[in-house]
Design a protein around this motif. Structure first.
Motif, short mmCIF file in Angstrom:
data_model
loop_
_atom_site.label_atom_id
_atom_site.label_comp_id
_atom_site.label_asym_id
_atom_site.label_seq_id
_atom_site.Cartn_x
_atom_site.Cartn_y
_atom_site.Cartn_z
N ALA A 170 3.10 -3.09 -10.68
CA ALA A 170 3.04 -2.59 -12.05
C ALA A 170 4.47 -2.42 -12.55
O ALA A 170 5.40 -2.24 -11.75
CB ALA A 170 2.29 -1.27 -12.09
N PRO A 171 4.67 -2.44 -13.87
CA PRO A 171 6.02 -2.26 -14.42
C PRO A 171 6.66 -0.96 -13.93
O PRO A 171 6.03 0.10 -13.95
CB PRO A 171 5.78 -2.23 -15.92
CG PRO A 171 4.53 -3.01 -16.12
CD PRO A 171 3.68 -2.71 -14.92
N GLY A 172 7.89 -1.07 -13.44
CA GLY A 172 8.60 0.12 -12.99
C GLY A 172 8.23 0.62 -11.62
O GLY A 172 8.76 1.63 -11.16
N LYS A 173 7.33 -0.10 -10.95
CA LYS A 173 6.91 0.32 -9.61
C LYS A 173 7.28 -0.75 -8.59
O LYS A 173 7.52 -1.90 -8.93
CB LYS A 173 5.40 0.57 -9.59
CG LYS A 173 4.95 1.75 -10.43
CD LYS A 173 3.48 2.06 -10.19
CE LYS A 173 3.05 3.29 -10.95
NZ LYS A 173 1.62 3.62 -10.72
N GLU A 174 7.30 -0.34 -7.32
CA GLU A 174 7.57 -1.29 -6.25
C GLU A 174 6.37 -2.20 -6.02
O GLU A 174 5.22 -1.81 -6.27
CB GLU A 174 7.91 -0.54 -4.96
CG GLU A 174 9.24 0.18 -5.00
CD GLU A 174 9.65 0.71 -3.65
OE1 GLU A 174 10.74 1.32 -3.56
OE2 GLU A 174 8.92 0.52 -2.67
N ARG A 175 6.66 -3.38 -5.52
CA ARG A 175 5.59 -4.31 -5.20
C ARG A 175 4.83 -3.80 -3.98
O ARG A 175 5.43 -3.39 -2.98
CB ARG A 175 6.18 -5.70 -4.92
CG ARG A 175 5.22 -6.82 -5.05
CD ARG A 175 5.95 -8.15 -5.16
NE ARG A 175 6.58 -8.32 -6.46
CZ ARG A 175 7.10 -9.48 -6.87
NH1 ARG A 175 7.09 -10.54 -6.07
NH2 ARG A 175 7.67 -9.58 -8.06
N PRO A 232 -9.56 0.74 -13.11
CA PRO A 232 -8.38 0.63 -14.00
C PRO A 232 -7.06 0.66 -13.23
O PRO A 232 -6.10 -0.01 -13.63
CB PRO A 232 -8.53 1.86 -14.90
CG PRO A 232 -10.01 2.07 -14.97
CD PRO A 232 -10.52 1.74 -13.59
N GLU A 233 -7.03 1.38 -12.12
CA GLU A 233 -5.79 1.45 -11.35
C GLU A 233 -5.49 0.16 -10.58
O GLU A 233 -4.42 0.04 -9.97
CB GLU A 233 -5.82 2.63 -10.37
CG GLU A 233 -7.05 2.71 -9.49
CD GLU A 233 -8.10 3.65 -10.06
OE1 GLU A 233 -8.35 3.61 -11.29
OE2 GLU A 233 -8.69 4.40 -9.24
N ASP A 234 -6.39 -0.81 -10.61
CA ASP A 234 -6.10 -2.12 -10.04
C ASP A 234 -5.33 -3.01 -11.01
O ASP A 234 -4.94 -4.13 -10.65
CB ASP A 234 -7.40 -2.83 -9.65
CG ASP A 234 -8.14 -2.13 -8.53
OD1 ASP A 234 -9.38 -2.01 -8.61
OD2 ASP A 234 -7.48 -1.69 -7.56
N THR A 235 -5.12 -2.53 -12.21
CA THR A 235 -4.37 -3.29 -13.21
C THR A 235 -2.93 -3.48 -12.76
O THR A 235 -2.20 -2.51 -12.54
CB THR A 235 -4.38 -2.56 -14.56
OG1 THR A 235 -5.73 -2.50 -15.05
CG2 THR A 235 -3.50 -3.27 -15.58
N ASP A 236 -2.52 -4.74 -12.61
CA ASP A 236 -1.21 -5.08 -12.10
C ASP A 236 -1.00 -6.58 -12.26
O ASP A 236 -1.94 -7.32 -12.58
CB ASP A 236 -1.08 -4.76 -10.60
CG ASP A 236 -0.68 -3.33 -10.30
OD1 ASP A 236 -1.23 -2.76 -9.34
OD2 ASP A 236 0.18 -2.79 -11.02
N VAL A 237 0.20 -7.02 -11.98
CA VAL A 237 0.46 -8.44 -11.77
C VAL A 237 0.29 -8.70 -10.27
O VAL A 237 0.88 -7.99 -9.45
CB VAL A 237 1.86 -8.86 -12.25
CG1 VAL A 237 2.10 -10.34 -11.95
CG2 VAL A 237 2.03 -8.56 -13.73
#
Length: 114
Positions: free
Chosen positions: A39-44, A87-92
């Motif tokens: 997610a933006p601003g978070k670690e992979r 919803p918390e699965d939203t990511d690239v």
């Protein structure tokens, strides 16, 4: 060398998506394959991994029982079946090939929202 993810998109909570990662330019069947998300601003974050022959898989606690990683070495493709999406699965979501060298795909967006 290419890793091309596909299958992302917008889905409602509780829904399913199947991500694919098509590989070319290297000996796919010799590589461990992993799915990550960021997610933006978070670690992979490592989501799931599968060994070269598909006999061993590992999952992050947050997706156990909902996501399934698999591979088809004849098609040089790794998959991530995602069920009961939240919803918390939203990511690239990114795939990665791991051996002595590592290769990354460009990512595919998954958005879980009503």
């Amino acid at each position: 060398v290419q890793l091309v993810e596909s299958g992302g998109g917008l889905v409602q909570p509780g829904g399913s998506l199947r991500l694919s990662c098509a590989a070319s330019g290297f000996t796919f069947s010799s590589y461990v394959m992993r799915w990550y998300r960021q997610a933006p601003g978070k670690e992979r974050e490592l989501v799931a991994a599968i060994n070269s022959f598909g006999g061993n898989t590992n999952y992050a606690d947050s997706v156990k029982g909902r996501f399934t990683i698999s591979r088809d070495n004849a098609k040089n493709t790794v998959y991530l079946q995602m069920n009961s999406l939240k919803p918390e699965d939203t990511d690239v979501y990114y795939c990665k090939a791991v051996r002595a060298v590592e290769y990354w795909g460009q990512g595919t967006q998954v958005t879980v929202s009503s």
